[in-house]
Design a protein around this motif. Structure first.
Motif, PDB file in Angstrom:
ATOM      1  N   ALA A 152      -9.527   3.820  -1.048  1.00  0.00           N
ATOM      2  CA  ALA A 152      -9.013   5.293  -0.180  1.00  0.00           C
ATOM      3  C   ALA A 152      -7.730   5.586  -0.633  1.00  0.00           C
ATOM      4  O   ALA A 152      -7.508   6.838  -0.544  1.00  0.00           O
ATOM      5  CB  ALA A 152      -9.127   4.575   1.232  1.00  0.00           C
ATOM      6  N   ALA A 153      -6.727   4.808  -1.259  1.00  0.00           N
ATOM      7  CA  ALA A 153      -5.576   5.064  -1.521  1.00  0.00           C
ATOM      8  C   ALA A 153      -5.595   5.911  -2.595  1.00  0.00           C
ATOM      9  O   ALA A 153      -4.750   6.675  -2.976  1.00  0.00           O
ATOM     10  CB  ALA A 153      -4.558   3.805  -1.642  1.00  0.00           C
ATOM     11  N   VAL A 154      -6.249   5.646  -3.744  1.00  0.00           N
ATOM     12  CA  VAL A 154      -6.439   6.351  -4.805  1.00  0.00           C
ATOM     13  C   VAL A 154      -6.940   7.937  -4.427  1.00  0.00           C
ATOM     14  O   VAL A 154      -6.382   8.922  -4.965  1.00  0.00           O
ATOM     15  CB  VAL A 154      -7.514   5.832  -5.945  1.00  0.00           C
ATOM     16  N   MET A 155      -7.815   7.882  -3.850  1.00  0.00           N
ATOM     17  CA  MET A 155      -8.435   9.245  -3.083  1.00  0.00           C
ATOM     18  C   MET A 155      -7.392   9.904  -2.286  1.00  0.00           C
ATOM     19  O   MET A 155      -7.190  11.384  -2.778  1.00  0.00           O
ATOM     20  CB  MET A 155      -9.604   9.222  -2.256  1.00  0.00           C
ATOM     21  N   CYS A 213      -4.065   9.382  -2.390  1.00  0.00           N
ATOM     22  CA  CYS A 213      -2.592   9.553  -3.019  1.00  0.00           C
ATOM     23  C   CYS A 213      -2.800  10.214  -4.328  1.00  0.00           C
ATOM     24  O   CYS A 213      -2.072  11.248  -4.748  1.00  0.00           O
ATOM     25  CB  CYS A 213      -2.012   8.161  -3.085  1.00  0.00           C
ATOM     26  N   ASN A 214      -3.337   9.408  -5.269  1.00  0.00           N
ATOM     27  CA  ASN A 214      -3.682   9.855  -6.684  1.00  0.00           C
ATOM     28  C   ASN A 214      -4.249  11.075  -6.875  1.00  0.00           C
ATOM     29  O   ASN A 214      -3.932  11.772  -7.438  1.00  0.00           O
ATOM     30  CB  ASN A 214      -4.467   8.617  -7.384  1.00  0.00           C
ATOM     31  N   PHE A 215      -5.428  11.156  -6.207  1.00  0.00           N
ATOM     32  CA  PHE A 215      -6.072  12.621  -6.186  1.00  0.00           C
ATOM     33  C   PHE A 215      -5.166  14.006  -5.752  1.00  0.00           C
ATOM     34  O   PHE A 215      -5.283  14.874  -6.239  1.00  0.00           O
ATOM     35  CB  PHE A 215      -7.478  12.520  -5.604  1.00  0.00           C
ATOM     36  N   PHE A 216      -4.788  13.536  -4.620  1.00  0.00           N
ATOM     37  CA  PHE A 216      -3.807  14.484  -3.973  1.00  0.00           C
ATOM     38  C   PHE A 216      -2.550  14.762  -4.982  1.00  0.00           C
ATOM     39  O   PHE A 216      -2.362  16.059  -5.127  1.00  0.00           O
ATOM     40  CB  PHE A 216      -3.310  14.036  -2.651  1.00  0.00           C
ATOM     41  N   ASN A 217      -2.155  13.751  -5.669  1.00  0.00           N
ATOM     42  CA  ASN A 217      -1.008  14.028  -6.478  1.00  0.00           C
ATOM     43  C   ASN A 217      -1.463  14.932  -7.727  1.00  0.00           C
ATOM     44  O   ASN A 217      -0.721  15.793  -8.400  1.00  0.00           O
ATOM     45  CB  ASN A 217      -0.021  12.819  -6.900  1.00  0.00           C
ATOM     46  N   HIS A 218      -2.875  14.640  -8.170  1.00  0.00           N
ATOM     47  CA  HIS A 218      -3.230  15.458  -9.325  1.00  0.00           C
ATOM     48  C   HIS A 218      -3.371  16.699  -9.034  1.00  0.00           C
ATOM     49  O   HIS A 218      -2.968  17.585  -9.600  1.00  0.00           O
ATOM     50  CB  HIS A 218      -4.492  14.690  -9.616  1.00  0.00           C
ATOM     51  N   LEU A 267       0.611  -1.203   0.007  1.00  0.00           N
ATOM     52  CA  LEU A 267       0.031   0.114  -0.079  1.00  0.00           C
ATOM     53  C   LEU A 267       0.789   1.369  -0.097  1.00  0.00           C
ATOM     54  O   LEU A 267       1.147   1.915   1.158  1.00  0.00           O
ATOM     55  CB  LEU A 267      -0.934  -0.037   1.317  1.00  0.00           C
ATOM     56  N   GLN A 268       1.388   1.505  -1.120  1.00  0.00           N
ATOM     57  CA  GLN A 268       2.456   2.620  -1.287  1.00  0.00           C
ATOM     58  C   GLN A 268       2.455   3.156  -2.963  1.00  0.00           C
ATOM     59  O   GLN A 268       2.129   2.184  -3.862  1.00  0.00           O
ATOM     60  CB  GLN A 268       3.819   2.216  -0.972  1.00  0.00           C
ATOM     61  N   THR A 269       2.832   4.286  -2.976  1.00  0.00           N
ATOM     62  CA  THR A 269       3.125   4.760  -4.549  1.00  0.00           C
ATOM     63  C   THR A 269       4.545   4.811  -4.877  1.00  0.00           C
ATOM     64  O   THR A 269       5.312   4.949  -3.678  1.00  0.00           O
ATOM     65  CB  THR A 269       2.721   6.154  -4.464  1.00  0.00           C
ATOM     66  N   PHE A 270       5.029   4.129  -5.792  1.00  0.00           N
ATOM     67  CA  PHE A 270       6.366   3.891  -6.144  1.00  0.00           C
ATOM     68  C   PHE A 270       6.645   4.828  -7.434  1.00  0.00           C
ATOM     69  O   PHE A 270       5.965   4.564  -8.389  1.00  0.00           O
ATOM     70  CB  PHE A 270       6.433   2.232  -6.559  1.00  0.00           C
TER      71      PHE A 270
END
Length: 596
Positions: A487-490, A492-497, A433-436
Motif C-alpha cells: 500500500a505504501a508503494v501504491m 507514495c511511489n506511484f503517486f510520486n511517479h 513507514l515514510q519516504t526519506f
C-alpha cells in the motif's frame, strides 16, 4: 563532526602540568598501539588524529572516517571549521602540541579551565565526593547501609606510616595516575623495604599521597557520565550507563566486560542488589554539588565548569555492600558504554534516523554499510538496500545482549535475521513507514514505525527505542508489514511517479508543477476526514467524456503517460460504477455512469 584523540598519558601530563612534558616510552608505545581505539565510538564523518607516526600497515578504516596526522590539522580545520576536538583527556601538553600544529586558541581550553581540571582530577576529590554521596545515601532507608569511609591525604611519609599502623590492609595512591598505576596495596609488603620508598617518591614528585582502607571485593564496576554546561553556567550531568571491569587484587586494571547496558546492569545487581536508579540519582546529585563547589572554589568566575566525561569507579563486596567513589576519572575511560544504537548505512534512511536519535539526546553511531566491522552497540539498525541486508548482517559481531534489526518493509524477519538470534539476544524489524530524502527536513515524531521482534522482550525493546523519536509505534508481523509496504508503494511511489510525469508534461509547456501543491495538500488532508473512495473527484468519476478526450489529445506526444491516464481512468470507472465495461473513453456515456 569530531576529531578524536587517544592520549593515555593524560593523567601524568596533568600531574606535571607542563606543556613540555615527555611521557615514558611505555606510555608512548601504548598511545601508538591503541591510536585507533576511537573507532569504537567514532561516527561517519568523524576523524581520528594520530599524534605519533602511524605504523607501517594500518587496519581497514571504515568509509567516512578520516585519519589525520598533525601536519594535516590546519587544512582540515579550514575545510571543516565546525569540527570539535575530543581527546581522551585535556592537559597542557596536548594543548601545546595542537597549538604548535596550527589549531587556533579558541578551539582549545585556557589556563583557568585546565587548572580547574587538574584540581578535579587530584585524588583528594574523592574525599569531597564521598562526603557528598554519603549525605545523599543517608536519606535513603535502604542505601544508608552503603556509607563509605572517607579517604585521607598525607603530606609526609611518617604520617602515612603512622596511619597504616591502625589500618594494616590499605591502599596508598598517587594524586594523579590511572589504570591501577600509582597504587600500592600494603598487604604483605614490608614497610621499610617497599612502602616507605614508594611513599617518599610519590610525595616528592606529586606533593602528597592518598590513603584508604581496603574493602572486600566481589566485583569492580563504574557509572559513566557526560557533563555539559547550561547557558547559565551550571553543570548538566547525563548518565550514560554502567561498566563492569576486571582489576587485580592490588588495583591494576586488566579489561572491561563488553555487553549491553541492560546485560551489565543485570550482572552488577546479581552481586549488589541495592544498586539501581536510586543509587544512580544519589551519585548524580553528588556530582552536581561537587562540580559547583569546585568551580566556585577554584575561580573568580563561577561559570567556569568542567565539560566532558566522568567515570566513577566502585566496588561491591560479597555481602552486597558498595563503595561508591573509589576513583573519579575526569576523562574518557575504557568503560564508556557502547553506543545505545549503531545505524549501519549512510543513505537516506540511515542519515535521517541518525539525525532523529541525535536530536532525541541519544549517542547513535552512523557507520557505512561497506565497513568491514562495526563498533559495539546495544542495537544495530541495518539501513541498506534490501539485496545487501543479509550480507551486512552476517558481518556484525554483536556484543552480549545486543539486538540486530533491519529497516526494510519487504524482507520477512525469518528470511535474514532469525539465524542471527543465536549470536545476539535477538533480532527484529524496525520499519519507518515514510519516504526519506537526505536533505529534506522531517517531523520525526509523526513517522509511524512498524516493529517486529524475535521474542516479546526484543519487540518491547525495539518499541521503546522507536518511542524515543515517534508518537506512532505499532507492532506488526512480517505478513502485515508486507501488506503495508504494498500500500505504501501504491500511495507514495506511484503517486510520486505520477507527479514526475505531470512535471515533465508541464515543463514541456514551460509551466510549473508547484502551482499544484495546494491541490495536492488538500487531497492528502481530506484522507484524514473521509475515505479515499468518497473523496474521489475528477472527470472519470463524473463521466465527463469530453474532458477525458481533450486530456488524451494534450498527451498525444506523451504515449506512456497517455496509457497510464487511460488505465487509471478505467480503474476509477470500474471502482465507482460496477458493471461498466473498461476500455477507450468512448465507453464513457452519461447513461452508464453515476454522476458526482
Amino acid at each position: 563532526m569530531t576529531i578524536h584523540i587517544f592520549n593515555p598519558e593524560h593523567d601524568y601530563a596533568l600531574a606535571s602540568f607542563s606543556p613540555y612534558y615527555t611521557p615514558p616510552a611505555e606510555v608512548i608505545r601504548l598511545r601508538k598501539h591503541h591510536a585507533l581505539s576511537p573507532l569504537r565510538y567514532a561516527s561517519h564523518g568523524d576523524a581520528i588524529l594520530l599524534i605519533d607516526s602511524p605504523a607501517e600497515t594500518l587496519p581497514h578504516i571504515p568509509p567516512g572516517i578520516t585519519l589525520l596526522s598533525l601536519p594535516e590539522l590546519p587544512l582540515y580545520f579550514r575545510l571543516h571549521p565546525e569540527a570539535v576536538i575530543s581527546p581522551w583527556g585535556w592537559n597542557p601538553m596536548l594543548r601545546h602540541i595542537l597549538q604548535e600544529n596550527g589549531i587556533p586558541p579558541e578551539q582549545l581550553p585556557d589556563d583557568s579551565w585546565l587548572h580547574m581540571l587538574r584540581n578535579l582530577s587530584h585524588r583528594r576529590t574523592t574525599i569531597d565526593f564521598n562526603r557528598l554521596l554519603n549525605e545523599q545515601l543517608k536519606a535513603d532507608p535502604i542505601l544508608c547501609r552503603h556509607l563509605s569511609p572517607l579517604p585521607v591525604e598525607f603530606n609526609s611519609s611518617a604520617q602515612a606510616l603512622k596511619w597504616l599502623d591502625e589500618h594494616p590492609a590499605a591502599f596508598f595512591k598517587a594524586p594523579w595516575s590511572s589504570s591501577g598505576r600509582g597504587i600500592l596495596f600494603t598487604e604483605e609488603l614490608d614497610p621499610d623495604r617497599h612502602i616507605l620508598p614508594w611513599l617518599n617518591g610519590i610525595i616528592r614528585r606529586q606533593g602528597s599521597v592518598m590513603a584508604e582502607t581496603a574493602h572486600p571485593k566481589a566485583i569492580d564496576f563504574a557509572t559513566e557520565w557526560e557533563i555539559s554546561q547550561s547557558p547559565a553556567g551550571r553543570p548538566e550531568v547525563k548518565y550514560l550507563g554502567v561498566s563492569l571491569f576486571e582489576a587485580s587484587r592490588r588495583g591494576k586494571y586488566h579489561s572491561n566486560t563488553l555487553a549491553t547496558r541492560e546485560r551489565l546492569m543485570q550482572k552488577i545487581k546479581c552481586v549488589a542488589p541495592d544498586f539501581g536508579e536510586a543509587w544512580i540519582e544519589a551519585q548524580r546529585k553528588a556530582i552536581v554539588a561537587l562540580l559547583s563547589q569546585y568551580a566556585i572554589a577554584s575561580h573568580s568566575d563561577p561559570h567556569i565548569c568542567y565539560t566532558g566525561y566522568l567515570g566513577i569507579d566502585m566496588i561491591a563486596a560479597p555481602d552486597g555492600t558498595i563503595r561508591g567513589g573509589i576513583e573519579l576519572n575526569f576523562r574518557r575511560t575504557m568503560g564508556i558504554p557502547p553506543s545505545p544504537l549503531c545505524i549501519i548505512g549512510t543513505g537516506n534512511v540511515g542519515t535521517h534516523l541518525h539525525r532523529a536519535f541525535t536530536r532525541a539526546g541519544m549517542r547513535p553511531l552512523l557507520i557505512s554499510g561497506r565497513a568491514e566491522s562495526f563498533p559495539p552497540a546495544d542495537v544495530y539498525l541495518i539501513c541498506v538496500k534490501d539485496s545487501c541486508v543479509a550480507e551486512v548482517a552476517a558481518r556484525i559481531k554483536p556484543i552480549a545482549g545486543a539486538i540486530i534489526a533491519h529497516t526494510s518493509g519487504s524482507i520477512p524477519l525469518a528470511d535474514v535475521m532469525t539465524p542471527l538470534a543465536a549470536e545476539a539476544q535477538g533480532c527484529g524489524v524496525f520499519y519507518p513507514l515514510q519516504t526519506f530524502s537526505r536533505d529534506v527536513e522531517m517531523h520525526y515524531d509523526t513517522i509511524p514505525f512498524l516493529i517486529e521482534g524475535s521474542s516479546p522482550e526484543v519487540t518491547s525493546r525495539l518499541m521503546r527505542l522507536a518511542s524515543e523519536i515517534s508518537n506512532t509505534v505499532v507492532e506488526a508481523d512480517s505478513g502485515q508489514r508486507a501488506l503495508y509496504h504494498v500500500a505504501a508503494v501504491m500511495t507514495c511511489n506511484f503517486f510520486n511517479h505520477l507527479c514526475t510525469l505531470a512535471d515533465d508534461f508541464l515543463r514541456r509547456h514551460n509551466l510549473d508543477l508547484k502551482i499544484l501543491l495546494p491541490l495536492l495538500r488538500q487531497t492528502v488532508d481530506k484522507l484524514a476526514l473521509t475515505s479515499p473512495s468518497l473523496a474521489q473527484t475528477g472527470p472519470a468519476v463524473r463521466g465527463d467524456r469530453t474532458v477525458i478526450e481533450a486530456h488524451l489529445d494534450h498527451l498525444r506526444d506523451f504515449p506512456d503517460t497517455a496509457r497510464i491516464y487511460r488505465m487509471l481512468s478505467d480503474s476509477i470507472i470500474s471502482c465507482h460504477n460496477p458493471g461498466v465495461p473498461q476500455g477507450a473513453p468512448d465507453s464513457l456515456t452519461p447513461q452508464t455512469l453515476k454522476y458526482e
